[in-house]
Design a protein around this motif. Structure first.
Motif, PDB file in Angstrom:
ATOM      1  N   LEU A  56       0.833  -1.199   0.000  1.00 38.09           N
ATOM      2  CA  LEU A  56       0.000   0.000   0.000  1.00 38.09           C
ATOM      3  C   LEU A  56       0.871   1.254   0.000  1.00 38.09           C
ATOM      4  N   ARG A  57       1.880   1.270   0.858  1.00 42.80           N
ATOM      5  CA  ARG A  57       2.749   2.452   0.977  1.00 42.80           C
ATOM      6  C   ARG A  57       3.452   2.750  -0.345  1.00 42.80           C
ATOM      7  N   ASP A  58       4.029   1.741  -0.958  1.00 41.62           N
ATOM      8  CA  ASP A  58       4.743   1.953  -2.222  1.00 41.62           C
ATOM      9  C   ASP A  58       3.799   2.396  -3.333  1.00 41.62           C
ATOM     10  N   SER A  59       2.562   1.864  -3.305  1.00 39.72           N
ATOM     11  CA  SER A  59       1.609   2.241  -4.352  1.00 39.72           C
ATOM     12  C   SER A  59       1.248   3.718  -4.251  1.00 39.72           C
ATOM     13  N   GLY A 165     -11.340  -0.582 -10.848  1.00 34.78           N
ATOM     14  CA  GLY A 165     -12.213  -0.830  -9.706  1.00 34.78           C
ATOM     15  C   GLY A 165     -11.836  -2.117  -9.015  1.00 34.78           C
ATOM     16  N   MET A 166     -10.577  -2.235  -8.631  1.00 42.93           N
ATOM     17  CA  MET A 166     -10.066  -3.446  -7.984  1.00 42.93           C
ATOM     18  C   MET A 166      -9.526  -3.094  -6.604  1.00 42.93           C
ATOM     19  N   THR A 167      -9.446  -4.108  -5.752  1.00 44.67           N
ATOM     20  CA  THR A 167      -8.978  -3.891  -4.391  1.00 44.67           C
ATOM     21  C   THR A 167      -7.452  -3.942  -4.322  1.00 44.67           C
ATOM     22  N   THR A 168      -6.932  -3.393  -3.229  1.00 41.28           N
ATOM     23  CA  THR A 168      -5.513  -3.544  -2.903  1.00 41.28           C
ATOM     24  C   THR A 168      -5.301  -4.956  -2.358  1.00 41.28           C
ATOM     25  N   PRO A 169      -4.244  -5.699  -2.746  1.00 41.02           N
ATOM     26  CA  PRO A 169      -3.104  -5.241  -3.554  1.00 41.02           C
ATOM     27  C   PRO A 169      -3.195  -5.610  -5.033  1.00 41.02           C
ATOM     28  N   GLU A 172      -2.450  -2.666  -7.324  1.00 42.37           N
ATOM     29  CA  GLU A 172      -1.057  -2.235  -7.264  1.00 42.37           C
ATOM     30  C   GLU A 172      -0.133  -3.234  -7.963  1.00 42.37           C
ATOM     31  N   ILE A 173      -0.390  -4.518  -7.762  1.00 38.94           N
ATOM     32  CA  ILE A 173       0.428  -5.553  -8.395  1.00 38.94           C
ATOM     33  C   ILE A 173       0.288  -5.478  -9.921  1.00 38.94           C
ATOM     34  N   PHE A 174      -0.953  -5.270 -10.390  1.00 34.34           N
ATOM     35  CA  PHE A 174      -1.187  -5.179 -11.837  1.00 34.34           C
ATOM     36  C   PHE A 174      -0.454  -3.978 -12.429  1.00 34.34           C
TER      37      PHE A 174
END
Length: 268
Positions: A56-59, A165-169, A172-174
């Motif tokens: 989350l922080r890096d995103s 409209g996707m959740t973490t992570p 962010e991974i995508f």
């Protein structure tokens, strides 16, 4: 890019002191120059998770513009004497960017939610923003091995804006893996905004929004599932505001990704 005030350093993050029209202007400029604008939002829940959740922080640190989605963050910025002008919610920005697409016949791509919700979102866009071109869409339930195909489909659709409209992570991974291949100027993780636009989830009345009580409205709708989460999150956030008053956190270092341009950010 549109000139704005320097970011405000809050809880180790550089949050941009911008209004909703200014963010829309940034997006319009990014589209005209085909330059990336990765938009992030921060609220009390994210602040509470920052230290422990590196993904989350890096995103958030990777974003080109970081907005205060929660009214509590705006209030905290004023208490800490690093004021933000207003709250810019993900759903308000989503709808404003769709309005921009409507005016300029821009191409948008929708990624996330269930197939049924996604279909409703497309219908709403066609009705409310007929000038916007839905260049493509994909629900959020694709298998991990299909992610590369999804990225190719997005790139092949040549959208001006990508709404996730996707959740973490997962989001962010995508983006971390495929973002540089998409060639999309504006990327905005809209969270549950697809559900709101589709009419699946109701927003709090304006009076509740103005008083920063949207979280309470959500708890009233789903008390068993949400009361404990918000009690813990809001309590942790208050503790962090007090700690920030006494010992302001230094800025987290931004992750460096070679070849990815960022606009200059200078905290104040």
């Amino acid at each position: 890019m549109t000139d704005t005030l320097p970011p405000r350093l809050l809880f180790g993050l550089e949050v941009d002191p911008v209004t909703l029209p200014e963010v829309v202007a940034m997006a319009e400029e990014a589209i005209s120059t085909r330059r990336r604008l990765l938009i992030g939002v921060v609220n009390a829940a994210k602040v509470a998770k920052l230290k422990a959740d590196q993904v989350l922080r890096d995103s958030l640190l990777e974003c080109d513009v970081l907005l205060a989605d929660g009214q509590s963050v705006v209030w905290a910025s004023r208490i800490l004497r690093r004021p933000l002008p207003e709250r810019v919610t993900g759903i308000d920005l989503f709808e404003s960017l769709l309005a921009l697409a409507d005016r300029q016949r821009l191409r948008v791509y929708l990624l996330g939610a269930t197939p049924a919700v996604l279909s409703r979102v497309e219908q709403e866009i066609a009705t409310r923003y007929p000038g916007a071109v839905v260049a493509g869409s994909c629900d959020g339930y694709y298998r991990p091995e299909e992610a590369a195909w999804v990225a190719l489909a997005i790139a092949g659709a040549h959208p001006d804006m990508l709404f996730l409209g996707m959740t973490t992570p997962r989001k962010e991974i995508f983006l971390a893996r495929y973002g540089d291949q998409l060639d999309v100027p504006v990327l905005h993780g809209v969270g549950g905004s697809f559900d709101v636009l589709a009419g699946v989830t109701r927003r709090a009345p304006l009076a509740w929004q103005r008083h920063g009580l949207e979280w309470a409205y959500r708890v009233l709708q789903e008390p068993r599932r949400l009361w404990r989460r918000y009690l813990v999150t809001n309590s942790a956030f208050l503790v962090l505001v007090a700690a920030e008053l006494l010992h302001p956190r230094r800025a987290y270092p931004r992750p460096l990704r070679p070849g990815t341009p960022h606009h200059h950010r200078r905290a104040s």
